[in-house]
Design a protein around this motif. Structure first.
Motif, PDB file in Angstrom:
ATOM      1  N   GLN A  46     -79.968 -21.369  -7.439  1.00  0.00           N
ATOM      2  CA  GLN A  46     -79.500 -21.891  -6.162  1.00  0.00           C
ATOM      3  C   GLN A  46     -79.677 -23.409  -6.071  1.00  0.00           C
ATOM      4  O   GLN A  46     -78.741 -24.137  -5.720  1.00  0.00           O
ATOM      5  CB  GLN A  46     -80.257 -21.217  -5.012  1.00  0.00           C
ATOM      6  N   THR A  75     -74.050 -17.929  -0.275  1.00  0.00           N
ATOM      7  CA  THR A  75     -74.962 -17.612   0.820  1.00  0.00           C
ATOM      8  C   THR A  75     -74.415 -16.507   1.708  1.00  0.00           C
ATOM      9  O   THR A  75     -75.170 -15.659   2.188  1.00  0.00           O
ATOM     10  CB  THR A  75     -75.261 -18.865   1.664  1.00  0.00           C
ATOM     11  N   ALA A  79     -76.115 -12.932   2.093  1.00  0.00           N
ATOM     12  CA  ALA A  79     -76.587 -12.489   3.402  1.00  0.00           C
ATOM     13  C   ALA A  79     -76.098 -11.084   3.732  1.00  0.00           C
ATOM     14  O   ALA A  79     -76.864 -10.235   4.194  1.00  0.00           O
ATOM     15  CB  ALA A  79     -76.121 -13.476   4.475  1.00  0.00           C
ATOM     16  N   GLN A  82     -77.849  -8.352   1.889  1.00  0.00           N
ATOM     17  CA  GLN A  82     -79.230  -8.115   2.290  1.00  0.00           C
ATOM     18  C   GLN A  82     -79.396  -6.800   3.045  1.00  0.00           C
ATOM     19  O   GLN A  82     -80.395  -6.102   2.888  1.00  0.00           O
ATOM     20  CB  GLN A  82     -79.716  -9.253   3.192  1.00  0.00           C
ATOM     21  N   SER A 133     -79.661 -11.053  -3.957  1.00  0.00           N
ATOM     22  CA  SER A 133     -80.031 -10.558  -2.631  1.00  0.00           C
ATOM     23  C   SER A 133     -81.278  -9.682  -2.668  1.00  0.00           C
ATOM     24  O   SER A 133     -81.921  -9.455  -1.647  1.00  0.00           O
ATOM     25  CB  SER A 133     -78.859  -9.775  -2.023  1.00  0.00           C
ATOM     26  N   GLY A 255     -82.343 -22.512   7.142  1.00  0.00           N
ATOM     27  CA  GLY A 255     -80.988 -22.940   6.806  1.00  0.00           C
ATOM     28  C   GLY A 255     -80.849 -24.441   6.702  1.00  0.00           C
ATOM     29  O   GLY A 255     -80.166 -24.957   5.806  1.00  0.00           O
ATOM     30  N   PHE A 258     -82.469 -25.372   3.426  1.00  0.00           N
ATOM     31  CA  PHE A 258     -81.689 -24.934   2.273  1.00  0.00           C
ATOM     32  C   PHE A 258     -80.470 -25.827   2.073  1.00  0.00           C
ATOM     33  O   PHE A 258     -80.158 -26.232   0.943  1.00  0.00           O
ATOM     34  CB  PHE A 258     -81.254 -23.478   2.484  1.00  0.00           C
ATOM     35  N   ASN A 374     -83.839 -12.313   6.241  1.00  0.00           N
ATOM     36  CA  ASN A 374     -83.294 -13.081   5.125  1.00  0.00           C
ATOM     37  C   ASN A 374     -81.774 -13.167   5.198  1.00  0.00           C
ATOM     38  O   ASN A 374     -81.184 -14.187   4.828  1.00  0.00           O
ATOM     39  CB  ASN A 374     -83.726 -12.443   3.803  1.00  0.00           C
ATOM     40  N   GLN A 377     -80.918 -15.714   7.763  1.00  0.00           N
ATOM     41  CA  GLN A 377     -81.242 -17.021   7.206  1.00  0.00           C
ATOM     42  C   GLN A 377     -80.110 -17.545   6.327  1.00  0.00           C
ATOM     43  O   GLN A 377     -79.728 -18.719   6.412  1.00  0.00           O
ATOM     44  CB  GLN A 377     -82.535 -16.945   6.387  1.00  0.00           C
ATOM     45  N   PHE A 378     -79.552 -16.687   5.502  1.00  0.00           N
ATOM     46  CA  PHE A 378     -78.532 -17.154   4.570  1.00  0.00           C
ATOM     47  C   PHE A 378     -77.142 -17.212   5.195  1.00  0.00           C
ATOM     48  O   PHE A 378     -76.302 -17.999   4.752  1.00  0.00           O
ATOM     49  CB  PHE A 378     -78.547 -16.305   3.303  1.00  0.00           C
ATOM     50  N   SER A 381     -77.513 -20.472   6.778  1.00  0.00           N
ATOM     51  CA  SER A 381     -77.542 -21.460   5.693  1.00  0.00           C
ATOM     52  C   SER A 381     -76.130 -21.758   5.204  1.00  0.00           C
ATOM     53  O   SER A 381     -75.776 -22.918   4.959  1.00  0.00           O
ATOM     54  CB  SER A 381     -78.387 -20.952   4.525  1.00  0.00           C
TER      55      SER A 381
END
Length: 463
Positions: A46, A75, A79, A82, A133, A255, A258, A374, A377-378, A381
């Motif tokens: 990443q 991302t 996400a 996840q 993930s 985010g 990142f 998570n 978050q992504f 992000s």
């Protein structure tokens, strides 16, 4: 009074003693180390995009907008995946899930390294995202199973420490290899694929679930039952309103870090007049800050016995340091380094939402709760990573022949990156509406709610 071997109390004692024996053992650290090794490979991949995206864009004729979108696709897929990966860990365990995930990441890295077009880059990113993930929440899941549950939040912070350190070392190493040895981005990404393959083999040979873990899982009852169980887990976790507030705060705090660490931090430094190598080094200090901040803030939170307040304070300080970095980055590399390190350190508060989420759901859904945090978050992000590119594209000229956007000015970057402090300000406001995690009585109530949702899904399936 002496109890017989077959007495239930004796069996219960032996079972409890067996659990105590494996928690924190050498075997526990070995399994956790393998999970962390996978996370490190994911983060190197990443963060490595921050170094290679400029040469990737030059070789394949990508616009600045496309550079941001290639990172954002990863991302977003990451996400969405996840929601399935967390529930699969709860249902199947790390031993069955993580080796396959590491193999998928490796295949994606190979596709990316061999890319000759924009769409091959996208395909590689999708495969890497699906495998990746499982990484962060997988290592956290192993920590929750192999160590004392009271240390769940701290173990997550240690995962972040290792991952951020790996990202920092990865960025510095890739930058060195490009500048001093002239290695091309396909060779570098291919090298990361080799690391992924090594982790895959080690997981297949060594990774195990803790004693008794299999007894607490249902056997395979068919694909439909498996999908229903995942939907039940996701529905239960998604039904907790406080969980969404918590996840949105986590998304903004992580985010912004990142997006700065992967793409926009180094580019801001370049626009401020720094040479490329120095800009990459200064930008990577975000990761060093996160690596040290995550365990420190988690330790402080444990000492205070609070989770929400430390998270809110860290968010406020993160906002202050990022704002200062946007304003004063051109002054000196030293000042920029201090501000970005401090910004990353305070971003360590983005690990507290995992501990908060675990306290908001029944114990058997810890993996799914971590996945929700998570995932959000992504998702955020991805949005924060893409938005500055869209804003800058409107402020710049496009060269039609090469389809490459001319480099914007420093002022353009300042305006475009205001989305980061804006997101942090919104997170800070939301934190005032989030209370400290529920008590054990509330957790028992959540257990009842989980059973009710499961019964509803079963009733629909029969009907």
């Amino acid at each position: 009074m002496t109890e017989t071997a077959g007495h239930p109390q004796t069996e219960t004692y032996r079972s409890t003693q067996s659990q105590i024996d494996f928690r924190g053992s050498g075997r526990a650290w070995l399994n956790w180390g393998l999970g962390v090794a996978f996370v490190v490979v994911v983060f190197i991949m990443q963060s490595g995009y921050a170094i290679t995206n400029k040469s990737v864009a030059a070789d394949l004729g990508l616009s600045l907008t496309q550079v941001g979108l290639v990172g954002s696709v990863y991302t977003w897929v990451f996400a969405i995946a996840q929601f399935g990966s967390g529930s699969m860990l709860d249902r199947l365990g790390a031993r069955r899930c993580l080796p396959l995930a590491a193999a998928l990441l490796t295949v994606g890295a190979v596709v990316f390294a061999l890319a000759t077009s924009y769409w091959m880059l996208i395909a590689g990113q999708v495969l890497m995202a699906l495998g990746g993930s499982f990484g962060f929440i997988g290592a956290g899941f192993i920590g929750g199973q192999w160590f004392d549950p009271l240390k769940y939040g701290f173990m997550f912070s240690l995962v972040q420490f290792a991952a951020s350190t790996g990202a920092l070392v990865g960025q510095r190493s890739i930058s060195f290899l490009i500048e001093n040895l002239g290695l091309t981005w396909p060779v570098l990404i291919g090298g990361i694929a080799v690391l992924g393959a090594l982790v895959t083999v080690l997981m297949l040979l060594v990774l195990r679930d803790p004693p008794g873990a299999e007894e607490n899982r249902e056997g395979w009852q068919g694909l439909r039952s498996f999908i229903d169980s995942i939907l039940t887990a996701v529905s239960t976790v998604a039904s907790v309103r406080a969980g969404w507030l918590n996840a949105l705060i986590a998304g903004a705090t992580f985010g912004s870090l990142f997006a700065m660490g992967v793409v926009w931090g180094p580019r801001l430094m370049m626009a401020a007049g720094m040479p490329d190598g120095q800009a990459y080094s200064v930008g990577s200090l975000c990761w060093l800050g996160l690596a040290t901040g995550a365990p420190c803030i988690s330790w402080l939170s444990d000492r205070l016995g609070k989770l929400v307040k430390p998270m809110a304070v860290a968010c406020a300080l993160q906002l202050v340091f990022l704002g200062a970095a946007l304003i004063w980055a051109p002054v000196s590399p030293v000042l920029a380094s201090v501000l970005l390190f401090a910004f990353g350190f305070c971003a360590g508060g983005s690990m507290l939402p995992f501990a908060i989420a675990a306290k908001l759901v029944p114990g058997k859904l810890v993996g799914t709760s971590a996945a929700l945090v998570n995932a959000v978050q992504f998702i955020i992000s991805g949005m924060l990573m893409a938005l500055p590119g869209q804003i800058l594209a409107g402020a710049s000229n496009v060269v039609p022949a090469q389809n490459i956007v001319a480099e914007p000015t420093y002022g353009d970057y300042q305006v475009a990156m205001l989305v980061f402090p804006g997101a942090l300000l919104l997170a800070l406001i939301l934190s005032f509406f989030l209370h400290e995690p529920y008590s054990e009585a509330d957790r028992a109530h959540l257990e009842v709610e989980a059973n009710e949702i499961a019964a509803m899904i079963e009733k629909r399936k029969i009907g």
